[in-house]
Design a protein around this motif. Structure first.
Motif, PDB file in Angstrom:
ATOM      1  N   THR A  40       0.881  -1.077   0.061  1.00  0.00           N
ATOM      2  CA  THR A  40      -0.147   0.043  -0.086  1.00  0.00           C
ATOM      3  C   THR A  40       0.804   1.343   0.030  1.00  0.00           C
ATOM      4  O   THR A  40       0.511   2.464  -0.687  1.00  0.00           O
ATOM      5  N   LEU A  41       1.897   1.455   0.880  1.00  0.00           N
ATOM      6  CA  LEU A  41       2.520   2.473   0.826  1.00  0.00           C
ATOM      7  C   LEU A  41       3.329   2.576  -0.188  1.00  0.00           C
ATOM      8  O   LEU A  41       3.555   3.955  -0.996  1.00  0.00           O
ATOM      9  N   TRP A  42       3.976   1.657  -0.938  1.00  0.00           N
ATOM     10  CA  TRP A  42       4.598   1.601  -2.174  1.00  0.00           C
ATOM     11  C   TRP A  42       3.746   2.079  -3.195  1.00  0.00           C
ATOM     12  O   TRP A  42       4.203   3.046  -4.065  1.00  0.00           O
ATOM     13  N   GLY A  43       2.602   1.694  -3.211  1.00  0.00           N
ATOM     14  CA  GLY A  43       1.694   2.146  -4.168  1.00  0.00           C
ATOM     15  C   GLY A  43       1.291   3.602  -3.961  1.00  0.00           C
ATOM     16  O   GLY A  43       1.169   4.203  -5.145  1.00  0.00           O
ATOM     17  N   LEU A  44       1.197   3.893  -2.796  1.00  0.00           N
ATOM     18  CA  LEU A  44       0.962   5.283  -2.671  1.00  0.00           C
ATOM     19  C   LEU A  44       2.172   6.391  -3.099  1.00  0.00           C
ATOM     20  O   LEU A  44       1.885   7.391  -3.691  1.00  0.00           O
ATOM     21  N   ARG A  45       3.231   5.947  -2.771  1.00  0.00           N
ATOM     22  CA  ARG A  45       4.340   6.564  -3.099  1.00  0.00           C
ATOM     23  C   ARG A  45       4.535   6.790  -4.735  1.00  0.00           C
ATOM     24  O   ARG A  45       4.714   7.782  -5.232  1.00  0.00           O
ATOM     25  N   ARG A  46       4.207   5.621  -5.340  1.00  0.00           N
ATOM     26  CA  ARG A  46       4.303   5.433  -6.710  1.00  0.00           C
ATOM     27  C   ARG A  46       3.415   6.487  -7.420  1.00  0.00           C
ATOM     28  O   ARG A  46       3.731   6.967  -8.519  1.00  0.00           O
ATOM     29  N   LYS A  47       2.158   6.721  -6.564  1.00  0.00           N
ATOM     30  CA  LYS A  47       0.938   7.431  -7.482  1.00  0.00           C
ATOM     31  C   LYS A  47       1.172   8.711  -7.109  1.00  0.00           C
ATOM     32  O   LYS A  47       0.354   9.535  -7.146  1.00  0.00           O
ATOM     33  N   ASN A  48       2.367   9.070  -6.120  1.00  0.00           N
ATOM     34  CA  ASN A  48       2.530  10.391  -5.646  1.00  0.00           C
ATOM     35  C   ASN A  48       1.645  10.903  -4.853  1.00  0.00           C
ATOM     36  O   ASN A  48       1.030  12.103  -4.776  1.00  0.00           O
ATOM     37  N   LEU A  49       0.787  10.151  -3.942  1.00  0.00           N
ATOM     38  CA  LEU A  49      -0.243  10.236  -3.309  1.00  0.00           C
ATOM     39  C   LEU A  49       0.131  10.588  -1.649  1.00  0.00           C
ATOM     40  O   LEU A  49      -0.620  11.122  -0.841  1.00  0.00           O
ATOM     41  N   ILE A  50       1.442  10.348  -1.439  1.00  0.00           N
ATOM     42  CA  ILE A  50       1.882  10.633  -0.135  1.00  0.00           C
ATOM     43  C   ILE A  50       3.243  11.124  -0.143  1.00  0.00           C
ATOM     44  O   ILE A  50       3.846  10.958  -1.251  1.00  0.00           O
TER      45      ILE A  50
END
Lengths: 424, 249
Positions: free
Chosen positions: A414-424
């Motif tokens: 989840t964290l990796w996905g959020l970072r990848r999508k520039n959401l966090i």
């Protein structure tokens, strides 16, 4: 703390206003557990109490076929409906449909004579082997089969049970006839009924003991189904939570939150706490139904495990794993349709390979390893340990640790996905 | 004492990771505190990217961006207290009421419960949402949703307010109300950084502007100065004169 509280309040209000989501989260699993337990309970009882309607066509007029029918009736598995001997195969098929039966048994015309001849043959051989005089005119006797017609709808497991019952009755009839022949040859008088009953009814009884850690009742459909469908319900929160994450992403709320002076983990923690409470409530509701409603609708009541702490720990571990999975799917899904479609399908697949639909022991050997990747497998093993074997916290600890590990993997993704999508 | 600029962009280079070519190369831009600064340009010029860089949603590969003297590259969340952001998308929870949205976003902006209640009352009154404070936003008209979007951006009284097309798709009355409120905010000391395709509205609201095209600032200054300098009567004519009349993707 105030930020977390405000976030939990927001997530709770959004959840409570999603009527469809609530129905899916709470209503559907409740229906599922009632329906599936009722069906499975009926299936359990079919083997034990309920009788399967069976058309019986006896074309034989001898005494052995009557003895065979009596033996079959005593098994208690079948509700025998005799039909005239004049019926042919086509008529029998028609009668099966008319009588609402699933199977039909056809006893051939020379059944009694065949069994008698076989018994005589066996008894002569036995006397010969004892060194006693026997009828030397015996010849080989070919068995005449009893025919079993069955509806293709009848599952293999039931058909095998019925076959076993028929085999048992045939065995008993054959043994009785052989015994009579032997007795008559040795004593020149017929076998008394009392002796026959004594000889044939002397099998050792079977003592069935469930391998639980203390002496509990025999597991039933309720003890099997309540844990299974509770787990299924927990993972089905993906339809509400996964969709909610996608909506927040697509509406731009995530981006807006990123511009505010609050770390994003508060938002993730809020969702996890809110939905952890939801999964806990699901478990409580389904257990309450099992304990209090089931006995009123003719189902066995649920018996909770003795180790309440273990039950609490397992429920929280399962819930956390389900929540982590739902958020992870929500982060990677581009649309709500993707989250719902993939989410629902993946939960069904994970449930299937995890042993919720077909027990793991009945799966092909290759699936035994694959099933371990399903978080639902570990949830089910932990619940079964508690509900069926009355295990303790120590017994379920390996399953709980596996669930925590899987949840951590989902969180990392989840964290990796959020970072990848520039959401966090 | 020297007052820090609201925004100070120095030699910024930025390119999206998976895209070829740079969006900005050696970009320099200063926005003074108290300005009503408009960022304009054709579609694809890089306005939203610039807005994202200024608000810390994106970080430059080279150079620095300072907001009221604080470097955004430090990723210090305290900087985020200084500014508000009103995105073009209606970025809030449609299942919640305006008051509930303001409560949630107010808490995330670092306000306590009492301040949130006070600000919620004020904002709902100013933006004409008092009567619908307890209705779910999903039942609102487009203009009402825009006002909720604006209210969330200013709940914490930011010193700098970034607005990305704040009036898109609204009626004349709502546009007038929003622009009036933005001017009032500016009079009270809030710096406005604003993008829009509504050039008449921009002319009314902004005192300073930058025109961006293909990742470069092609014109910058006060609106009156630029109109005079390019000998045009309106911002729209100035826009077309500098950026041309061909379609942009």
């Amino acid at each position: 703390m105030y930020k977390l509280w405000a976030s939990i309040l927001k997530d709770t209000k959004i959840l409570l206003r999603d009527k469809v989501g609530l129905a899916l989260i709470f209503g559907m699993p409740v229906l599922l557990v009632i329906i599936v337990t009722s069906i499975q309970n009926s299936a359990f009882q079919m083997v034990n109490k309920n009788k399967l309607t069976t058309v019986l066509c006896n074309k034989d007029t001898g005494a052995v076929s009557k003895q065979f029918i009596t033996a079959l009736d005593k098994v208690g598995l079948l509700n025998l409906i005799p039909v005239p001997a004049s019926n042919n195969e086509k008529d029998i098929k028609q009668l099966v449909r008319e009588k609402g039966a699933m199977i039909a048994i056809l006893i051939p015309p020379d059944f009694s004579q065949n069994v008698h001849d076989k018994a005589k043959n066996v008894s002569s051989k036995a006397l010969e082997s004892f060194g006693l005089p026997a009828d030397s005119n015996n010849k080989h006797v070919t068995s005449v089969p009893v025919t079993l017609y069955y509806d293709p709808v009848l599952q293999d497991a039931y058909r095998f049970s019925i076959e076993g019952a028929i085999q048992g009755a045939l065995q008993l009839t054959g043994s009785s006839e052989t015994l009579k022949q032997l007795y008559t040859s040795l004593n020149d008088k017929p076998l008394p009924d009392s002796t026959e009953r004594e000889l044939l009814g002397s099998q050792s009884p079977i003592n069935e003991v469930p391998l639980s850690r203390n002496q509990r009742d025999v597991p039933n459909a309720t003890q099997h189904n309540v844990p299974s469908w509770t787990i299924f319900a927990m993972f089905f929160i993906i339809l509400s939570l996964g969709g909610s994450v996608v909506r927040e992403k697509r509406s731009g709320s995530f981006i807006r939150l990123k511009t505010l002076p609050t770390p994003f983990w508060i938002g993730l923690l809020s969702k996890q706490l809110t939905y952890l409470v939801v999964t806990f409530l699901q478990a409580v509701i389904i257990c309450c139904i099992g304990i209090w409603l089931f006995p009123h609708i003719g189902l066995p009541g649920l018996k909770l495990p003795t180790d309440t702490l273990a039950l609490l720990v397992v429920t929280i571990a399962c819930g956390w794993c389900a929540v982590s999975y739902a958020i992870c799917i929500g982060v990677f899904a581009e649309t709500q349709e993707q989250a719902n479609g993939f989410g629902a399908m993946s939960v069904v697949i994970l449930a299937a390979i995890g042993g919720l639909m077909v027990p793991s022991f009945a799966m092909p050997a290759s699936f035994h390893t694959i099933s371990k990747i399903s978080p639902l497998h570990w949830c089910l093993q932990a619940y079964y340990e508690l509900f069926l074997k009355d295990g303790t916290l120590a017994n379920v600890l390996p399953n709980v640790l596996s669930l925590i590990l899987i949840a951590i993997i989902f969180q990392a993704l989840t964290l990796w996905g959020l970072r990848r999508k520039n959401l966090i | 004492m020297v007052t820090a600029d609201a925004i100070d962009i120095q030699n910024v280079r930025f390119a999206y990771p998976r895209n070829e070519g740079e969006i900005y190369d050696h970009l320099n831009l200063k926005i003074k505190q108290g300005d009503r600064f408009g960022v304009f340009g054709p579609n694809g010029a890089g306005k939203t990217t610039l807005m994202n860089l200024m608000t810390g949603l994106l970080y430059p590969q080279e150079g620095s961006i300072k907001l009221l003297g604080h470097n955004t590259a430090t990723r210090n969340k305290e900087i985020n207290k200084l500014f508000g952001f009103v995105p073009q998308e209606l970025s809030f929870y449609k299942e919640l009421t305006p008051a509930e949205n303001l409560h949630f976003f107010g808490a995330w902006a670092g306000l306590d419960g009492n301040t949130i209640m006070k600000r919620t009352r004020e904002l709902l009154h100013i933006l004409g949402l008092e009567d619908v404070r307890n209705k779910q936003v999903q039942t609102f008209s487009g203009g009402m949703k825009r006002r909720v979007n604006l209210a969330i951006g200013v709940i914490h009284n930011p010193k700098v307010l970034f607005l990305d097309e704040p009036t898109v798709g609204v009626d004349v009355q709502t546009r007038h109300a929003i622009i009036s409120y933005l001017k009032e905010l500016n009079n009270n000391g809030t710096t406005l950084v604003y993008t829009s395709h509504q050039l008449n509205e921009a002319e009314d609201l902004c005192n300073e502007m930058a025109l961006i095209d293909e990742g470069k600032i092609v014109a910058k200054g006060s609106i009156n100065e630029l109109l005079e300098q390019h000998n045009t009567s309106s911002l729209e004519n100035l826009f077309l004169k500098i950026t041309g009349k061909s379609y942009r993707n």
